[in-house]
Write a protein that holds these residues in place. Structure first.
Motif, short mmCIF file in Angstrom:
data_model
loop_
_atom_site.label_atom_id
_atom_site.label_comp_id
_atom_site.label_asym_id
_atom_site.label_seq_id
_atom_site.Cartn_x
_atom_site.Cartn_y
_atom_site.Cartn_z
N SER A 30 0.81 -1.22 0.00
CA SER A 30 0.00 0.00 0.00
C SER A 30 0.85 1.28 0.00
CB SER A 30 -1.03 -0.05 1.13
OG SER A 30 -0.78 0.81 2.19
N ILE A 31 1.83 1.39 0.86
CA ILE A 31 2.63 2.63 0.90
C ILE A 31 3.50 2.79 -0.35
CG2 ILE A 31 4.49 3.83 2.13
CD1 ILE A 31 3.04 3.27 4.71
N PRO A 32 4.20 1.74 -0.82
CA PRO A 32 4.98 1.95 -2.04
C PRO A 32 4.13 2.27 -3.28
CG PRO A 32 5.10 -0.35 -1.37
CD PRO A 32 4.48 0.40 -0.24
N ILE A 33 2.91 1.77 -3.33
CA ILE A 33 2.03 2.15 -4.45
C ILE A 33 1.69 3.64 -4.34
CG2 ILE A 33 -0.23 1.84 -5.54
CD1 ILE A 33 -0.09 -1.14 -4.86
N CYS A 34 1.39 4.10 -3.13
CA CYS A 34 1.11 5.54 -2.91
C CYS A 34 2.31 6.38 -3.36
CB CYS A 34 0.88 5.84 -1.43
SG CYS A 34 -0.64 5.24 -0.75
N LEU A 35 3.47 5.94 -2.90
CA LEU A 35 4.70 6.69 -3.19
C LEU A 35 4.92 6.79 -4.69
CD1 LEU A 35 6.73 7.84 -1.19
CD2 LEU A 35 8.00 5.68 -1.29
N ASP A 36 4.72 5.69 -5.38
CA ASP A 36 4.93 5.68 -6.83
C ASP A 36 3.91 6.55 -7.54
OD1 ASP A 36 6.20 4.81 -9.25
OD2 ASP A 36 4.44 3.55 -9.59
N GLU A 37 2.65 6.46 -7.12
CA GLU A 37 1.63 7.30 -7.76
C GLU A 37 1.93 8.77 -7.57
OE1 GLU A 37 -2.41 4.62 -8.04
OE2 GLU A 37 -2.46 6.47 -6.89
N ALA A 38 2.30 9.12 -6.34
CA ALA A 38 2.59 10.53 -6.04
C ALA A 38 3.82 10.98 -6.84
CB ALA A 38 2.84 10.69 -4.55
N ASN A 39 4.81 10.12 -6.89
CA ASN A 39 6.05 10.45 -7.60
C ASN A 39 5.78 10.67 -9.09
OD1 ASN A 39 8.77 10.82 -7.95
ND2 ASN A 39 9.31 8.65 -7.89
N ARG A 40 4.99 9.76 -9.67
CA ARG A 40 4.75 9.85 -11.11
C ARG A 40 3.79 10.99 -11.48
NH1 ARG A 40 7.00 5.46 -13.98
NH2 ARG A 40 8.01 4.15 -12.44
N THR A 41 2.96 11.41 -10.56
CA THR A 41 2.07 12.53 -10.88
C THR A 41 2.77 13.87 -10.61
OG1 THR A 41 1.03 12.25 -8.73
CG2 THR A 41 -0.18 11.40 -10.60
N GLY A 42 4.00 13.80 -10.11
CA GLY A 42 4.81 15.02 -9.97
C GLY A 42 4.49 15.87 -8.77
N ILE A 43 3.79 15.29 -7.78
CA ILE A 43 3.46 16.13 -6.61
C ILE A 43 4.58 16.15 -5.57
CG2 ILE A 43 0.95 15.90 -6.89
CD1 ILE A 43 1.02 14.01 -4.44
N LEU A 44 5.58 15.27 -5.76
CA LEU A 44 6.70 15.26 -4.81
C LEU A 44 7.80 16.18 -5.34
CD1 LEU A 44 6.95 11.45 -3.98
CD2 LEU A 44 5.62 13.23 -2.85
N ILE A 45 8.06 17.23 -4.61
CA ILE A 45 9.05 18.23 -5.02
C ILE A 45 10.28 18.07 -4.13
CG2 ILE A 45 9.43 20.74 -5.32
CD1 ILE A 45 7.01 19.83 -6.93
N PRO A 46 11.50 18.18 -4.69
CA PRO A 46 12.68 18.09 -3.83
C PRO A 46 12.56 19.03 -2.64
CG PRO A 46 13.34 18.09 -6.12
CD PRO A 46 11.86 18.32 -6.11
N GLY A 47 12.86 18.51 -1.47
CA GLY A 47 12.73 19.32 -0.24
C GLY A 47 11.44 19.04 0.52
N HIS A 48 10.46 18.44 -0.15
CA HIS A 48 9.19 18.13 0.54
C HIS A 48 9.43 17.16 1.69
CE1 HIS A 48 5.76 19.22 -2.49
NE2 HIS A 48 6.27 20.26 -1.86
N ARG A 49 8.71 17.39 2.77
CA ARG A 49 8.84 16.53 3.94
C ARG A 49 7.71 15.50 3.96
NH1 ARG A 49 10.70 20.83 8.56
NH2 ARG A 49 12.77 21.12 7.74
N ILE A 50 8.14 14.26 3.98
CA ILE A 50 7.19 13.14 3.84
C ILE A 50 7.15 12.33 5.13
CG2 ILE A 50 6.82 10.95 2.63
CD1 ILE A 50 8.11 12.25 0.17
#
Ligand code: COA
Length: 327
Positions: free
Chosen positions: A289-309
């Protein structure tokens, strides 16, 4: 200068077949309305015979490696978090290693139920802090549909199949995994249990009669423990990193039930756009569940360098924990 672990590639894979709540109505005495309002789940992906755990894991790994521009032969270690391996031996990690041709990689599976991916990420982080050049593939992969009693409405509507992967390596930059906190309480194991994969394989008559080859859960009790444990683990991460609640840009919580996720978000006073939710599409995919979330977020471009997760999970065992990272 301290060494940190960073994620340089993510990938995910879910089976092709989608099973809607409407279809579940034909299997058990339930309704789309009940499932939606109690869990937030609208559908789940269910594997066919060829979409084994190792197949889904390998597919997600290929995508993560591709994004990371890392060749399989350059991998040093593969860790697969799972509780539904193709077979007890060889491990899913060894099957993936062979499929990928990752010849120099050590490989092992790790069992911590729905918390497996965070446990695996934490183990990978420890390796990398001592050997920063290592390339580690961390996967969460499950085919829970194979250990679900499709006649038990208390559980069968909740789960789905899938896999997610991340490629990790070391950096001297001031980002990456900042803290990991892992916990377990075996005294509560009976509340969420799958006895089928015990030494009594193949399952004997009594095992089958008691339905021990299927997941059994006391949902309401699990719910109570999950919200409490996840909030504690989240606060532990905040405190360790001297973060305020406002400092969190993204919450990736284990996707078991939208009510649990939103409850956690509310307790942490996070606005809705910071809380990543995809349980409506996949149901509870446990370690995936978490790695799927991470991948979806990563591929949709919502993760910006410096973001705190902030990643938080809870699962059978009980197991729970949190990982804080700077993207
Ligand atoms: C399972 C869960 C969705 C049930 O929701 P709930 O609001 O707690 O519901 P309850 O367990 O109180 O059950 C309420 C009623 O709905 C019924 N019910 C259960 N599943 C049902 C279904 N699929 N369709 C219709 N009715 C259902 C129950 O039989 C019960 O009926 P009763 O009151 O006549 O006995 C919820 O408890 C939950 O999400 N628990 C945590 C799950 C979890 O996180 N698991 C994994 C951790 S990794």
């Amino acid at each position: 200068m301290s060494i940190r672990s960073i994620i340089i590639g993510t990938g995910s894979c879910v089976p092709k077949r989608v099973v809607t709540n409407k279809e579940m109505e034909s299997l058990v005495d339930t309704s789309d309305e009940w499932i939606r309002t109690r869990t937030g789940i609208l559908q789940r992906h269910i594997s066919n015979d060829r979409e084994t755990n190792s197949y889904l894991a390998t597919q997600s790994a290929r995508k993560a490696l591709d994004m990371a521009s890392v060749l399989p032969q350059d991998l040093d270690l593969i860790i697969v978090g799972t509780m539904t391996p193709d077979m007890p031996m060889p491990s899913v990690a060894c099957l993936v290693q062979n499929e990928l041709g990752a010849k120099k990689a050590a490989a092992f599976d790790l069992y911590a139920a729905c918390t497996s991916f965070l446990y695996a990420l934490s183990v990978a982080d420890k390796f990398i802090r001592f050997a920063p050049d290592m390339k580690v593939l961390v996967i969460g992969s499950e085919v829970l549909s194979r250990v679900i009693n499709w006649k038990d409405r208390n559980t069968c509507v909740l789960f789905g199949d899938g896999a997610g992967a991340a490629v990790i390596t070391g950096t001297k930059e001031d980002r990456g995994i900042l803290s990991t906190h892992l916990h377990a309480d075996g005294s509560l194991g009976e509340l969420l249990i799958l006895k089928g994969l015990d030494v009594d394989l193949p399952p004997g008559h009594s095992t089958l009669e008691k339905g021990q080859q299927y997941i059994q859960m006391q949902g309401r009790e699990v719910f109570k423990h999950a919200v409490k444990a996840m909030e504690t683990a989240a606060r532990e991460a905040l405190e360790a990193n001297k973060w305020n609640e406002d400092d969190v840009d993204h919450l990736f919580s284990h996707q078991a039930n939208v009510r649990i996720i939103n409850f956690l978000g509310e307790r942490l006073r996070l606005s809705q756009e910071k809380i990543f939710i995809n349980v409506h599409k996949y149901g509870n995919t446990s370690a995936a569940s978490i790695p799927i979330c991470l991948d979806e977020a990563n591929r949709t471009g919502i993760l910006i360098p410096g973001h705190r997760i902030l990643m938080v999970a809870f699962g059978g065992g009980f197991t729970w924990g949190s990982v804080a990272m700077c993207w």
